[in-house]
Design a protein around this motif. Structure first.
Motif, mmCIF file in Angstrom:
data_model
loop_
_atom_site.group_PDB
_atom_site.id
_atom_site.type_symbol
_atom_site.label_atom_id
_atom_site.label_comp_id
_atom_site.label_asym_id
_atom_site.label_seq_id
_atom_site.Cartn_x
_atom_site.Cartn_y
_atom_site.Cartn_z
ATOM 1 N N TRP A 254 -9.612 20.967 -13.753
ATOM 2 C CA TRP A 254 -8.997 20.386 -14.951
ATOM 3 C C TRP A 254 -9.428 21.129 -16.215
ATOM 4 O O TRP A 254 -8.633 21.308 -17.131
ATOM 5 N N THR A 255 -10.703 21.578 -16.233
ATOM 6 C CA THR A 255 -11.148 22.367 -17.387
ATOM 7 C C THR A 255 -10.309 23.633 -17.500
ATOM 8 O O THR A 255 -9.802 23.982 -18.573
ATOM 9 N N ASN A 256 -10.123 24.315 -16.360
ATOM 10 C CA ASN A 256 -9.344 25.541 -16.374
ATOM 11 C C ASN A 256 -7.901 25.280 -16.757
ATOM 12 O O ASN A 256 -7.283 26.082 -17.467
ATOM 13 N N GLY B 164 -4.597 12.814 -9.878
ATOM 14 C CA GLY B 164 -5.521 13.252 -10.918
ATOM 15 C C GLY B 164 -5.265 12.626 -12.280
ATOM 16 O O GLY B 164 -6.086 12.725 -13.174
ATOM 17 N N ARG B 165 -4.096 11.988 -12.464
ATOM 18 C CA ARG B 165 -3.824 11.389 -13.775
ATOM 19 C C ARG B 165 -4.322 9.951 -13.808
ATOM 20 O O ARG B 165 -4.861 9.422 -12.844
ATOM 21 N N ALA B 166 -4.082 9.295 -14.936
ATOM 22 C CA ALA B 166 -4.618 7.943 -15.139
ATOM 23 C C ALA B 166 -4.111 6.976 -14.071
ATOM 24 O O ALA B 166 -4.890 6.211 -13.496
ATOM 25 N N GLY C 194 0.792 -1.229 0.000
ATOM 26 C CA GLY C 194 0.000 0.000 0.000
ATOM 27 C C GLY C 194 0.822 1.276 0.000
ATOM 28 O O GLY C 194 0.445 2.251 -0.644
ATOM 29 N N LEU C 195 1.942 1.276 0.704
ATOM 30 C CA LEU C 195 2.697 2.519 0.849
ATOM 31 C C LEU C 195 3.288 3.007 -0.475
ATOM 32 O O LEU C 195 3.056 4.149 -0.875
ATOM 33 N N PRO C 196 4.055 2.183 -1.196
ATOM 34 C CA PRO C 196 4.614 2.676 -2.476
ATOM 35 C C PRO C 196 3.541 3.059 -3.489
ATOM 36 O O PRO C 196 3.667 4.088 -4.149
ATOM 37 N N LEU C 197 2.476 2.252 -3.543
ATOM 38 C CA LEU C 197 1.416 2.563 -4.511
ATOM 39 C C LEU C 197 0.694 3.854 -4.117
ATOM 40 O O LEU C 197 0.337 4.660 -4.978
ATOM 41 N N GLY C 198 0.490 4.046 -2.807
ATOM 42 C CA GLY C 198 -0.152 5.277 -2.335
ATOM 43 C C GLY C 198 0.691 6.492 -2.680
ATOM 44 O O GLY C 198 0.171 7.519 -3.128
ATOM 45 N N ALA C 199 2.008 6.380 -2.479
ATOM 46 C CA ALA C 199 2.904 7.491 -2.808
ATOM 47 C C ALA C 199 2.873 7.766 -4.311
ATOM 48 O O ALA C 199 2.805 8.912 -4.755
ATOM 49 N N LEU C 200 2.874 6.693 -5.099
ATOM 50 C CA LEU C 200 2.840 6.845 -6.560
ATOM 51 C C LEU C 200 1.560 7.568 -6.989
ATOM 52 O O LEU C 200 1.595 8.511 -7.793
ATOM 53 N N ALA C 201 0.432 7.140 -6.434
ATOM 54 C CA ALA C 201 -0.850 7.755 -6.798
ATOM 55 C C ALA C 201 -0.863 9.233 -6.421
ATOM 56 O O ALA C 201 -1.368 10.064 -7.172
ATOM 57 N N ALA C 202 -0.275 9.552 -5.249
ATOM 58 C CA ALA C 202 -0.273 10.953 -4.810
ATOM 59 C C ALA C 202 0.575 11.805 -5.736
ATOM 60 O O ALA C 202 0.201 12.908 -6.119
ATOM 61 N N VAL C 203 1.746 11.288 -6.124
ATOM 62 C CA VAL C 203 2.633 12.056 -7.002
ATOM 63 C C VAL C 203 1.967 12.264 -8.363
ATOM 64 O O VAL C 203 2.116 13.305 -8.992
ATOM 65 N N ARG C 204 1.217 11.262 -8.822
ATOM 66 C CA ARG C 204 0.521 11.375 -10.103
ATOM 67 C C ARG C 204 -0.939 11.769 -9.909
ATOM 68 O O ARG C 204 -1.811 11.298 -10.636
ATOM 69 N N LEU D 268 9.609 26.381 -9.880
ATOM 70 C CA LEU D 268 9.125 25.706 -8.661
ATOM 71 C C LEU D 268 7.674 26.050 -8.366
ATOM 72 O O LEU D 268 7.236 25.978 -7.225
ATOM 73 N N LEU D 269 6.921 26.411 -9.396
ATOM 74 C CA LEU D 269 5.520 26.748 -9.168
ATOM 75 C C LEU D 269 4.772 25.530 -8.627
ATOM 76 O O LEU D 269 5.132 24.399 -8.938
ATOM 77 N N PRO D 270 3.733 25.766 -7.819
ATOM 78 C CA PRO D 270 2.948 24.624 -7.337
ATOM 79 C C PRO D 270 2.416 23.808 -8.514
ATOM 80 O O PRO D 270 1.925 24.385 -9.480
ATOM 81 N N GLN D 271 2.543 22.497 -8.422
ATOM 82 C CA GLN D 271 2.124 21.637 -9.528
ATOM 83 C C GLN D 271 0.870 20.864 -9.182
ATOM 84 O O GLN D 271 0.708 20.474 -8.043
ATOM 85 N N PRO D 272 -0.047 20.611 -10.114
ATOM 86 C CA PRO D 272 -0.005 21.043 -11.510
ATOM 87 C C PRO D 272 -0.664 22.391 -11.739
ATOM 88 O O PRO D 272 -0.896 22.767 -12.879
ATOM 89 N N ALA D 273 -0.946 23.158 -10.646
ATOM 90 C CA ALA D 273 -1.767 24.362 -10.794
ATOM 91 C C ALA D 273 -1.031 25.528 -11.464
ATOM 92 O O ALA D 273 -1.631 26.340 -12.146
#
Lengths: 316, 638
Positions: free
Chosen positions: B281-283, A127-129, A115-125, B358-363
């Protein structure tokens, strides 16, 4: 300090309440406890057997005396004797308890590792796929009851692929490798749902840490993203995740019941299921008592640990 | 809650709601839908494969699997809904009474209910089953008991936060009795959280019911239950694995749908979880479409370290796009200190972060302009063109940054020494011992009394001033050409502030011309002390630029003048006569909302000198002679 004493006193109170409730459990139910004890299988017991049991259990004494006797016996570590084999219940519980704890611990370690590595990965990415797939998968996993996971695991890995045995147990001393092989599937079955919990916590904690100023400092130094995430984000997010995982350990104590049953793991929980099936009251009450004590104790330890980590709790 | 149930909300919870309704419908219509009697055995055809009569096949007693699945939904859902309803009724009443009256009633309701929480749920369930024997009634009773504390606690918490609200006070003032207040005024307003708790409970109840039935201690055979079906099929999983998978699937999909519905409810009820990410995301997509880079005009003069031209930075929020930096151009020369001044939200920090990438990402996005940097090896690098790995080589090595809060800018779990060593090793191939030695020398250089000890200490063990010195040591570790100091003294008290400023000046004096400083601050006293040149920013734009002496003597923009008038002057403090003790001037109004479109001068709404012309065209930043620039149409009148 004040908090510590107060919290310990509350736990002591809870233990007392549990003890009393379990004593009353036999007497709350309408009807003669002795008759109830002997009526497993729907056959009415012979009157002389009932009378003999009443005598043996001291049920002819006044309730207050029975209660005192009950507390005195408990204080001596006497949980009564099993109906089935006349063995002291406490012996069997003590023999089996470490196996249940081992199972829980192994599941927690696995859950953390997944859970920990996957959770960190999801947080870094976020909103993405990657994040959406992982988060969706986690919420699905949270909806799969543990006995379904266990049964499917047996079907796939034991029946179809024949990689591992369907269940069983070998003591560590007899054959360490075999011991681990038997441990693997039940621990994994528990950890699937638990890993989803860890995933959610880790994702939230890492998202929170990513916003911190020191992460900006680390990036301003010119560190690589991997180093920033591992040393300045995950390292900091670890503390809350482990603490909350500790909180879940208590609830896992009850959750092992189904897994031990599915995999024939000889822990306290499968003892309990067997005792319930046989309506072996002393054994049921003994196991519930010990596990509830452990449950209260674990929650106490986690609360105190939490206070240690966050000084604000202590002064609340 | 009424607003939560609008069309957009329904659309969002659409498919989980539809799925749950479908399952409910199946349960209700089971007698119509099921092709066979779920308990009629047909031992001759046991474990029969799917055919027209039995679409999903037959189980170990030859019963129709599809019929048992359909009736199983009925059993699971009725047990779950019934026990959740009982638990809700008792729990809500306990929570309402305990929360509203407090004291003894709280003890008698909430604390009594809490006793349930002393036991692991599954164990309590097994205990009750032992006492009462398995069956639907026992099951419903056990589940009700288990879920009472959840409802009681949720209600209790909500009541505590609601009971002193105005509408409750109003009902009380009208002379309503306690019962009227509780059920008429409080309960309707806490429906949301209770609804969330209810759906959570139904899902947990189904899990527990199926689990107990699976153990053979819940629903009694031959009644159909998904848990019992899995228990039965387990023994024949080798011959008929599908018989095992169908009830598993039904169970998981049901729980999943309810959980999803619950999540959507929670999003709708809890304002913090927002749900407006779609707007974000739209913005963001709109901003990504805006990017346009014009080539910078002309070459960079040899004495210039940093040349920023037409820089445009946007911060995306769910509700709009903030023009954080709007067409900013300036230069920093070798060895020079340029102060960037403005109120919070004027875009001064965002300018610094845009330069560093170093702007806040992804905003945060730079959507236009050019940032050119003269590096140590004499090249001119366009920073906005660099990818992340190339930018990493610039950060720390060519441009370093220090921040406002030394406490939060250092990582609390790593030693100070480790954090400096890390900065050195990011750019220099040095082993640990050499890097440690350099870190120690750096700490000594910035005036830390016991550098060897400081290396091994954690940030919280240092004082605020020492922490900022350590930050400076870290920033200087690779001898950058440009130091961006973002409010480096704001969080410190006045004496420490003076020491840090003195340190920064001394460091610059040591090797004249080696390090330029871009000093971001809102403190004009610090500007007077540190800066060679001053940039005044307002609403993401530079409104005035001049060297430090002239700007204090004669501001050429009403905003600058307003800023200067709002600072106490030492001469006034010394004077004792009444006229000098007049109140400090303040600038009326507030900083404009940079997410909204604007016509005309951004400062016009707050400006006493504003003309109609100011409110029409955006005034340009004009050269007013002597290397000064101003964005005011009436600069010559000032």
């Amino acid at each position: 300090m004040n908090y510590l004493i107060r919290r310990c006193l509350i736990s002591l109170g809870l233990i007392y309440v549990v003890t009393t409730l379990l004593f009353l459990a036999l007497h709350i139910v309408p009807g003669d406890p002795a008759e109830l004890l002997l009526s497993g299988g729907g056959v009415a017991p012979a009157p002389e057997t009932v009378a003999e049991l009443r005598d043996r259990l001291g049920l002819n004494d006044p309730l207050w005396k029975q209660y005192i006797d009950h507390l005195v016996r408990l204080a001596h570590g006497d949980l009564g004797t099993s109906f089935q084999d006349d063995h002291p219940v406490v012996e069997e519980v003590v023999r089996r308890l470490p196996r249940t704890l081992e199972l829980i611990l192994a599941a927690a370690v696995l859950a953390l590792a997944i859970g920990l590595p996957l959770g960190a990965l999801a947080a870094v990415r976020r909103g993405r796929a990657t994040d959406r797939i992982l988060s969706g998968f986690a919420s699905f996993n949270l909806s799969v009851p543990v006995f379904v996971t266990g049964t499917i695991l047996v079907l796939v890995f034991a029946q179809k692929l024949r990689w591992v045995p369907a269940g069983g147990y070998t003591p560590l001393a007899t054959d360490p490798l075999q011991h681990l092989v038997f441990l693997l599937m039940p621990a994994f079955a528990i950890s699937v749902g638990l890993a989803a919990v860890v995933f959610r916590m880790a994702r939230a904690a890492v998202l929170d840490t990513l916003e911190r100023d020191w992460v900006r400092t680390a990036r301003a130094k010119g560190l690589s993203p991997r180093r920033v995430v591992v040393r300045h984000v995950v390292r900091n997010a670890l503390t809350p995740v482990v603490t909350v995982l500790g909180l879940h350990m208590g609830s896992l104590l009850g959750g092992t019941v189904l897994v031990e049953y599915v995999f024939n793991w000889p822990g306290v929980s499968s003892l309990l299921v067997r005792a319930v099936e046989q309506r072996d009251y002393p054994e049921v009450l003994g196991v519930v008592l010990v596990v509830s004590f452990l449950f209260i104790l674990l929650n106490l330890v986690v609360d105190l640990l939490y206070a240690l980590l966050d000084p604000r709790v202590r002064h609340a | 809650m009424t607003s939560a149930f609008d069309l957009a909300f329904l659309r969002r919870i659409g498919w989980p709601l539809a799925a749950v309704c479908l399952i409910l419908l199946v349960a209700v219509l089971a007698p119509l839908l099921a092709p066979h009697d779920p308990i009629r055995m047909d031992v001759v055809n046991r474990l029969g494969t799917p055919n027209w009569l039995h679409p999903l096949g037959q189980d170990e007693y030859g019963r129709d699997i599809l019929s048992r699945l359909v009736y199983g939904a009925r059993v699971s859902l009725s047990v779950a809904l019934l026990s959740a309803t009982i638990a809700a009724c008792i729990g809500i009443v306990a929570g309402l009474i305990g929360g509203y009256f407090g004291g003894v009633s709280e003890l008698l309701t909430l604390r009594v209910v809490d006793i349930v929480l002393c036991f692991p749920p599954m164990l309590l369930a097994l205990l009750v089953v032992t006492m009462l024997g398995p069956g639907m009634e026992t099951l419903t009773l056990v589940l009700s008991i288990l879920f009472i504390p959840g409802f009681a606690r949720v209600t209790y918490g909500e009541v505590l936060s609601t009971k002193n609200q105005e509408y409750v006070e109003a009902t009380r003032a009208l002379g309503a009795g306690s019962a009227r207040i509780l059920f008429g005024a409080i309960l309707p307003n806490i429906v949301g959280p209770i609804l969330v708790q209810f759906s959570l409970t139904v899902a947990s109840a189904i899990v527990l019911e199926s689990g107990l039935s699976f153990l053979g201690l819940g629903v009694v055979p031959p009644a159909p239950s998904w848990g019992l079906m899995i228990r039965g099929a387990r023994g024949y999983m080798e011959q008929a694995p599908m018989g095992l998978l169908w009830p598993c699937l039904a169970l998981v999909l049901t729980i999943w749908s309810i959980n999803q519905l619950c999540d959507s409810f929670r999003d709708a009820v809890d304002p913090r979880s927002g749900g407006s990410t779609r707007g974000f995301w739209t913005n963001l997509r709109a901003v990504l479409g805006m990017s346009s880079r014009a080539a910078p005009s002309g070459a960079v003069a040899p004495e210039v370290v940093l040349a920023v031209e037409g820089l445009k930075t946007r911060i995306v929020t769910p509700t709009g796009v903030v023009r954080a930096v709007d067409d900013v151009s300036f230069q920093v020369r070798r060895g020079e200190t340029v102060a960037v001044v403005g109120e919070s939200g004027s875009g001064k920090s965002m300018t610094g972060l845009s330069i560093m990438g170093l702007l806040p990402q992804p905003a945060g996005r730079v959507i236009g302009g050019s940032v050119r940097l003269a590096t140590k090896d004499g090249r001119i690098v366009e920073l906005t063109d660099l990818d992340e790995p190339a930018l990493r080589k610039i950060r720390g090595e060519q441009v370093a940054m220090i921040f406002q809060e030394p406490m939060t800018s250092l990582n609390p779990v790593h030693k100070v020494g480790t954090q400096i060593v890390e900065a050195i090793q990011a750019h220099r191939a040095m082993d640990n011992a050499a890097a440690q030695a350099r870190a120690k020398a750096l700490l000594e250089h910035v005036g830390i009394p016991d550098p060897a000890r400081c290396l091994g200490e954690f940030p919280h063990q240092l004082s605020g001033g020492m922490r900022q010195r350590a930050m400076i040591a870290m920033a200087l570790s690779c001898e950058p050409k440009l130091l961006i100091a973002d409010e480096p003294t704001t969080a410190l008290d006045v004496t420490i502030q003076a020491q840090i400023l003195e340190l920064l000046r001394a460091l610059q004096r040591e090797h004249p011309g080696s390090m330029s400083v871009m000093f971001v601050t809102h403190n004009l006293g610090v500007v007077a002390e540190m800066a060679d040149r001053v940039l005044v920013m307002y609403a993401g734009q530079i409104v005035e630029e001049a060297d430090v002496a002239t700007i204090f003597a004669r501001p050429r923009h009403p905003y600058t003048r307003g800023l200067l008038d709002s600072v106490p002057k030492p001469s006034h403090a010394a004077d004792t006569d009444a006229s000098a003790r007049r109140r400090l001037a303040t600038i009326p109004g507030t900083v404009p909302n940079l997410a909204l479109d604007r016509v005309g001068c951004a400062f016009a709404p707050r400006c006493a000198m504003a003309l109609d012309a100011c409110r029409q065209g955006d005034p340009p930043l004009v050269d007013v002679g002597g290397g000064r620039r101003s964005r005011c149409l009436r600069w010559s009148e000032l």
